[in-house]
Write an enzyme that holds these catalytic residues in place. Structure first.
Site, PDB file in Angstrom:
ATOM      1  N   TYR A 180      -1.187  13.307   6.690  1.00 17.53           N
ATOM      2  CA  TYR A 180      -1.612  13.053   5.802  1.00 17.53           C
ATOM      3  C   TYR A 180      -2.204  11.030   5.444  1.00 17.53           C
ATOM      4  CZ  TYR A 180      -0.731  11.994   0.252  1.00 17.53           C
ATOM      5  OH  TYR A 180      -1.344  11.619  -1.078  1.00 17.53           O
ATOM      6  N   ASN A 182      -1.106   8.913   4.462  1.00 15.59           N
ATOM      7  CA  ASN A 182      -0.203   7.616   4.877  1.00 15.59           C
ATOM      8  C   ASN A 182       0.173   7.359   5.937  1.00 15.59           C
ATOM      9  OD1 ASN A 182       1.178   9.762   4.447  1.00 15.59           O
ATOM     10  ND2 ASN A 182       2.711   8.810   2.462  1.00 15.59           N
ATOM     11  N   LYS A 183       0.609   8.808   6.386  1.00 19.39           N
ATOM     12  CA  LYS A 183       0.604   8.629   7.816  1.00 19.39           C
ATOM     13  C   LYS A 183       0.249   7.626   9.146  1.00 19.39           C
ATOM     14  CE  LYS A 183       3.374  12.021   7.059  1.00 19.39           C
ATOM     15  NZ  LYS A 183       3.384  12.123   5.521  1.00 19.39           N
ATOM     16  N   ASN A 184       0.970   7.476  10.036  1.00 24.45           N
ATOM     17  CA  ASN A 184      -0.009   6.466  11.484  1.00 24.45           C
ATOM     18  C   ASN A 184      -1.070   7.296  11.393  1.00 24.45           C
ATOM     19  OD1 ASN A 184       2.488   5.196  10.707  1.00 24.45           O
ATOM     20  ND2 ASN A 184       3.551   5.682  12.728  1.00 24.45           N
TER      21      ASN A 184
END
Length: 373
Positions: A180, A182-184
């Protein structure tokens, strides 16, 4: 003041180049070459044999639970403090979620509670690494071996994290990641299943593709989903994976900067910098308002929003989710730590694009909020 977003991806590497390759070649569907490339490279990065790219982390959970044959009469132990998708996958297959509380310092599942929840119906433990620190895996692995249980490892929030120098995502029969925004590593939406078992890998691939048969495409002997990842998404993922070490280092810098500023605010519990088995990766920078603070997380978030600063609340405990209570699940279940921090916890802007100036603005806003109480 320009809004400070809770998370913003950094897309200034090879993302445009690889997306243009997709467009120029016409390969934009799930059959394009970047899908295989992301699967192979991400599996190698985590030290697994097989990667199966899917459309979301939730899709990965659905496929994992189905792939392992969990169903009616089976129980799966998981933390109550996690996203609802973890329990939804269990409930939808007809199995029963059994929750444990979280630890007050790491916010991960309390591993000391797990063995007491194991019954003759228990088939699996779903481990979820929360907010940047991993679960203490050795005791979980020992319990799984002792009782013959499978491990589903949700590593959605810990790209690049390790447990005792072993990559998170390398512990489960099936291990799952979310990509998603907002993931790294992000593909916008998307996810990945990792495994070392060739049979499980093939089953996962079938389930993500409507259980189509190689011999006759539109004849189906089982029910699956269209949970495929597109070549466009995978192209983003390949470009992002090239910079994973840079992103992890930046996350840690952001966490350390916040800690230096917030450590003297006595009203806050801030994240642990490290445990005996891992250094915090600070996927998000989370704070919990102590009990004597005369405001809850919702109130702080509202005041931050007035200053154009984004934030997010902590997860709401699985055992308190109205949809599950209406199903008759979790009667008389209490998990006091999760119940407390879900009311008093939030996370601050934490994306890799965050600047030191923005971190200071967030700190000054929080300091003003608490000084006015």
């Amino acid at each position: 003041m320009k809004p400070i977003l809770v998370s913003e991806p950094l897309l200034d590497g090879n993302e445009k180049k690889y997306l243009n390759e997709c467009i120029d070649s016409g390969w934009i569907s799930s059959e394009g070459p970047f899908v295989d490339r992301l699967e192979q490279q991400f599996a190698a990065y985590v030290g697994r044999r097989f990667g199966i790219a899917v459309s979301s982390g939730t899709a990965a959970l659905d496929i994992a639970v189905s792939c392992l044959g969990l169903g009616v009469g089976d129980e799966v132990i998981l933390p109550t403090f996690t996203i609802i998708s973890c329990a939804t996958a269990i409930v939808r297959c007809g199995a029963t979620p059994v929750v444990v509380d979280c630890c007050p310092d790491t916010w991960n599942m309390d591993i000391t509670q797990v063995e007491s929840k194991i019954t003759s119906q228990t088939k699996a433990i779903m481990v979820v690494h929360i907010y940047g620190l991993p679960v203490d895996m050795d005791p979980i692995l020992a319990l799984a071996s002792k009782y013959g249980l499978m491990i589903i490892e949700d590593a959605a929030e810990v790209h690049g994290q390790t447990y005792k120098n072993r990559p998170c995502g390398s512990f489960g029969e099936l291990s799952l990641f979310s990509f998603y925004a907002n993931k790294n590593i992000t593909t916008g939406e998307g996810g990945m299943i990792l495994t070392d078992d060739e049979v499980l890998a093939e089953r996962c691939r079938s389930l993500r593709n409507l259980c189509m048969q190689n011999e006759r495409r539109f004849i189906h002997h089982a029910l699956g989903w269209n949970y495929r990842m597109s070549n466009l998404q995978a192209a983003l993922g390949v470009a992002q994976l090239e910079r994973i070490d840079e992103f992890v280092a930046r996350k840690r810098q952001i966490g350390q900067c916040y800690t230096a500023l917030l450590k003297d605010l006595s009203c806050l519990q801030i994240p642990l910098a490290e445990t005996s088995y891992a250094q915090n990766i600070y996927w998000v920078y989370s704070i919990v308002l102590k009990e004597n603070t005369l405001i809850d997380a919702k109130g702080v978030m509202n005041l931050l929003r007035e200053q154009n600063i984004g934030s997010r609340p902590f997860f709401w405990p699985i055992h308190l989710q109205p949809v599950f209570l209406n199903m008759g699940l979790f009667n008389n279940v209490t998990c006091p730590i999760a119940e407390q921090i879900s009311q008093r916890g939030l996370y601050l802007p934490s994306g890799v694009t965050l600047t030191e100036q923005q971190i200071n603005q967030v700190f000054e806003s929080l300091k003003k909020i608490f000084s006015n109480l």
